[in-house]
Design a protein around this motif. Structure first.
Motif, mmCIF file in Angstrom:
data_model
loop_
_atom_site.group_PDB
_atom_site.id
_atom_site.type_symbol
_atom_site.label_atom_id
_atom_site.label_comp_id
_atom_site.label_asym_id
_atom_site.label_seq_id
_atom_site.Cartn_x
_atom_site.Cartn_y
_atom_site.Cartn_z
ATOM 1 N N LYS A 1 -21.280 -29.667 -38.927
ATOM 2 C CA LYS A 1 -22.542 -29.889 -39.642
ATOM 3 C C LYS A 1 -22.458 -31.124 -40.536
ATOM 4 C CE LYS A 1 -24.245 -25.105 -39.867
ATOM 5 N NZ LYS A 1 -24.559 -23.966 -40.785
ATOM 6 N N ARG A 2 -21.315 -31.283 -41.216
ATOM 7 C CA ARG A 2 -21.145 -32.432 -42.102
ATOM 8 C C ARG A 2 -21.048 -33.744 -41.320
ATOM 9 N NH1 ARG A 2 -19.553 -32.471 -47.521
ATOM 10 N NH2 ARG A 2 -20.531 -30.699 -48.578
ATOM 11 N N LEU A 3 -20.465 -33.672 -40.114
ATOM 12 C CA LEU A 3 -20.398 -34.865 -39.276
ATOM 13 C C LEU A 3 -21.802 -35.331 -38.885
ATOM 14 C CD1 LEU A 3 -17.373 -34.301 -36.852
ATOM 15 C CD2 LEU A 3 -17.703 -36.237 -38.418
ATOM 16 N N LEU A 4 -22.671 -34.357 -38.602
ATOM 17 C CA LEU A 4 -24.041 -34.680 -38.194
ATOM 18 C C LEU A 4 -24.908 -35.063 -39.394
ATOM 19 C CD1 LEU A 4 -24.584 -31.798 -35.582
ATOM 20 C CD2 LEU A 4 -23.993 -34.192 -35.137
ATOM 21 N N ASP A 5 -24.555 -34.497 -40.566
ATOM 22 C CA ASP A 5 -25.354 -34.775 -41.774
ATOM 23 C C ASP A 5 -24.409 -35.075 -42.938
ATOM 24 O OD1 ASP A 5 -27.405 -35.015 -43.589
ATOM 25 O OD2 ASP A 5 -27.598 -32.835 -43.918
ATOM 26 N N PRO A 6 -23.784 -36.258 -42.968
ATOM 27 C CA PRO A 6 -22.794 -36.598 -44.002
ATOM 28 C C PRO A 6 -23.408 -36.664 -45.397
ATOM 29 C CG PRO A 6 -23.358 -38.531 -42.708
ATOM 30 C CD PRO A 6 -24.008 -37.365 -42.016
ATOM 31 N N LYS A 7 -22.600 -36.274 -46.388
ATOM 32 C CA LYS A 7 -23.033 -36.316 -47.786
ATOM 33 C C LYS A 7 -22.005 -37.091 -48.611
ATOM 34 C CE LYS A 7 -25.534 -31.931 -47.541
ATOM 35 N NZ LYS A 7 -25.678 -30.555 -48.081
ATOM 36 N N ILE B 1 -9.858 -42.074 -46.988
ATOM 37 C CA ILE B 1 -11.244 -42.284 -47.432
ATOM 38 C C ILE B 1 -11.289 -43.309 -48.563
ATOM 39 C CG2 ILE B 1 -13.238 -41.179 -48.529
ATOM 40 C CD1 ILE B 1 -12.432 -38.592 -47.072
ATOM 41 N N LEU B 2 -10.334 -43.182 -49.499
ATOM 42 C CA LEU B 2 -10.299 -44.118 -50.625
ATOM 43 C C LEU B 2 -10.005 -45.541 -50.158
ATOM 44 C CD1 LEU B 2 -8.354 -41.966 -53.260
ATOM 45 C CD2 LEU B 2 -10.782 -42.570 -53.302
ATOM 46 N N LEU B 3 -9.167 -45.676 -49.122
ATOM 47 C CA LEU B 3 -8.779 -47.000 -48.638
ATOM 48 C C LEU B 3 -9.853 -47.636 -47.762
ATOM 49 C CD1 LEU B 3 -5.004 -46.413 -47.755
ATOM 50 C CD2 LEU B 3 -5.935 -47.661 -49.718
ATOM 51 N N THR B 4 -10.541 -46.788 -46.959
ATOM 52 C CA THR B 4 -11.476 -47.329 -45.969
ATOM 53 C C THR B 4 -12.942 -47.153 -46.356
ATOM 54 O OG1 THR B 4 -11.565 -45.256 -44.706
ATOM 55 C CG2 THR B 4 -9.815 -46.822 -44.141
ATOM 56 N N GLY B 5 -13.217 -46.134 -47.177
ATOM 57 C CA GLY B 5 -14.598 -45.846 -47.522
ATOM 58 C C GLY B 5 -15.364 -45.119 -46.437
ATOM 59 N N LEU B 6 -14.665 -44.666 -45.376
ATOM 60 C CA LEU B 6 -15.299 -43.954 -44.262
ATOM 61 C C LEU B 6 -15.399 -42.463 -44.592
ATOM 62 C CD1 LEU B 6 -13.436 -45.712 -41.294
ATOM 63 C CD2 LEU B 6 -15.721 -46.203 -42.197
ATOM 64 N N VAL B 7 -16.592 -41.998 -44.925
ATOM 65 C CA VAL B 7 -16.803 -40.623 -45.377
ATOM 66 C C VAL B 7 -16.575 -39.616 -44.247
ATOM 67 C CG1 VAL B 7 -18.480 -39.044 -46.403
ATOM 68 C CG2 VAL B 7 -18.422 -41.431 -47.130
ATOM 69 N N TRP B 8 -16.833 -40.037 -42.989
ATOM 70 C CA TRP B 8 -16.704 -39.096 -41.874
ATOM 71 C C TRP B 8 -15.266 -38.592 -41.677
ATOM 72 C CZ3 TRP B 8 -13.262 -40.698 -38.256
ATOM 73 C CH2 TRP B 8 -13.014 -42.064 -38.126
ATOM 74 N N ILE B 9 -14.294 -39.284 -42.235
ATOM 75 C CA ILE B 9 -12.900 -38.842 -42.136
ATOM 76 C C ILE B 9 -12.729 -37.457 -42.763
ATOM 77 C CG2 ILE B 9 -10.535 -39.313 -42.939
ATOM 78 C CD1 ILE B 9 -11.120 -42.268 -42.698
ATOM 79 N N ASP B 10 -13.511 -37.200 -43.823
ATOM 80 C CA ASP B 10 -13.454 -35.909 -44.520
ATOM 81 C C ASP B 10 -13.784 -34.756 -43.573
ATOM 82 O OD1 ASP B 10 -13.406 -34.260 -47.036
ATOM 83 O OD2 ASP B 10 -15.512 -33.969 -46.485
#
Length: 337
Positions: free
Chosen positions: A103-109, A171-180
């Motif tokens: 769900k988070r992958l489809l709707d990232p926060k 995430i801190l290094l790349t800023g890519l939220v989807w990694i979470d």
């Protein structure tokens, strides 16, 4: 000694229960700070730790109770049920975590305060590792499946938290939220595997499946203390219920012995097996009289009734001693060939 061991097991699992409650609170606080789905997954899985540790505490308490009229073989099997219950909860949690990750992958926060949240998780890693290792070590030492299962669960929880921290760093290094969310999904898959293994072990124990390691240990004990009048052992069966060990077998002794000699030999046989196990050991031995064919493998010297010349000693192993037939039948067949 057995009473002290049971008390130590109960204190350890109580420590795990209290620690699980505190650490679960810390993980939810970390989620409150960050809104990280991976941290939420870790926190939700920790709820399983609390429930499982509570049930494990009850199962260890119950398994330590003495035999009674309704439970003539003791209460040790409750530990198998406890491990299966914990495994089932882990599998259910893994499904919920995986669904939330998708769900988070489809709707990232957005994710906030990752550094502060990560500090709380790092603290829980060290605590879980320390307690988990202690539980696993004591569980193996006392043959407690419930204690070992809870220890493995805490260690696996620590490993998954390490993966979580690595994802936070990325995430801190790349800023890519989807990694979470991806880290949370992998976490769910790992939990499903861990939980299914616990359920499998539990079912095997409840179905009295053979434990090859335990059986090998008993065979090694018999080989290390082998007596000349132990002419043959067969139909050996070994089961572990909690910390209680149950052994039954057929022991072939000289047919001309008086009952008092047979009784003394069996009593000595039982004491040797009991000395090799730290918990309670219940042994049932069926005494068989030797037959003329046994002479080929009987190691009793100067036997007045010997009808055949001694040819060879039988090597005892798990496969031979587990069969429901006298060993000389198999050995004679080999010699005739």
């Amino acid at each position: 000694m057995q009473i002290n061991q049971n008390k130590r097991k109960q204190r350890l699992i109580l420590l795990s229960f209290i620690a699980s409650i505190v650490l679960t609170g810390l993980k939810f606080f970390a989620y409150y700070l960050t809104s990280s789905n991976a941290i939420l997954s870790d926190a939700l899985e920790s709820i399983i730790n609390v429930i499982a540790s509570g049930f494990a505490f009850y199962s260890i308490y119950l398994s330590s109770q003495p035999k009674d009229q309704n439970h003539p073989y003791g209460h040790g099997k409750i530990e198998f049920f406890s491990a299966g219950f914990e495994g089932a909860l882990i599998v259910i949690a893994s499904l919920f975590i995986s669904i939330e990750a998708v769900k988070r992958l489809l709707d990232p926060k957005p994710i906030e305060n990752l550094e502060q949240g990560a500090l709380f998780i790092i603290f829980t890693i060290f605590v879980n590792l320390a307690i988990g290792y202690r539980l696993l070590s004591e569980g193996k030492k006392s043959n407690s499946l419930a204690l070992a299962a809870d220890g493995r669960h805490l260690i696996s929880d620590s490993i998954s938290s390490v993966i979580l921290i690595l994802s936070v760093v990325l995430i801190l290094l790349t800023g890519l939220v989807w990694i979470d969310s991806v880290a949370s999904l992998f976490f769910g898959i790992f939990l499903a595997y861990s939980g299914s293994r616990l359920v499998s072990q539990s079912v095997a124990g409840l179905m009295d499946a053979t434990d090859p390691i335990l059986l090998q240990k008993v065979v090694e004990t018999l080989n290390n203390h082998k007596k000349k009048h132990w002419i043959d052992i067969h139909n050996l069966r070994v089961q572990q219920y909690g910390s209680d060990l149950h052994i039954d077998c057929h022991l072939t002794l000289p047919y001309y012995w008086e009952l008092s000699n047979v009784h003394e030999a069996i009593h000595s046989f039982e004491n040797i097996l009991k000395a090799s196990h730290s918990g309670e050991t219940e042994i049932f031995v069926h005494a068989d009289p030797c037959l003329p064919e046994c002479c080929s493998f009987c190691r009793i010297e100067n036997c007045m009734v010997r009808q055949q010349v001694f040819q060879k000693d039988i090597d005892w192993d798990v496969e031979k001693l587990s069969k429901n037939e006298k060993l000389y039948n198999e050995e004679l067949a080999h010699l005739k060939q």
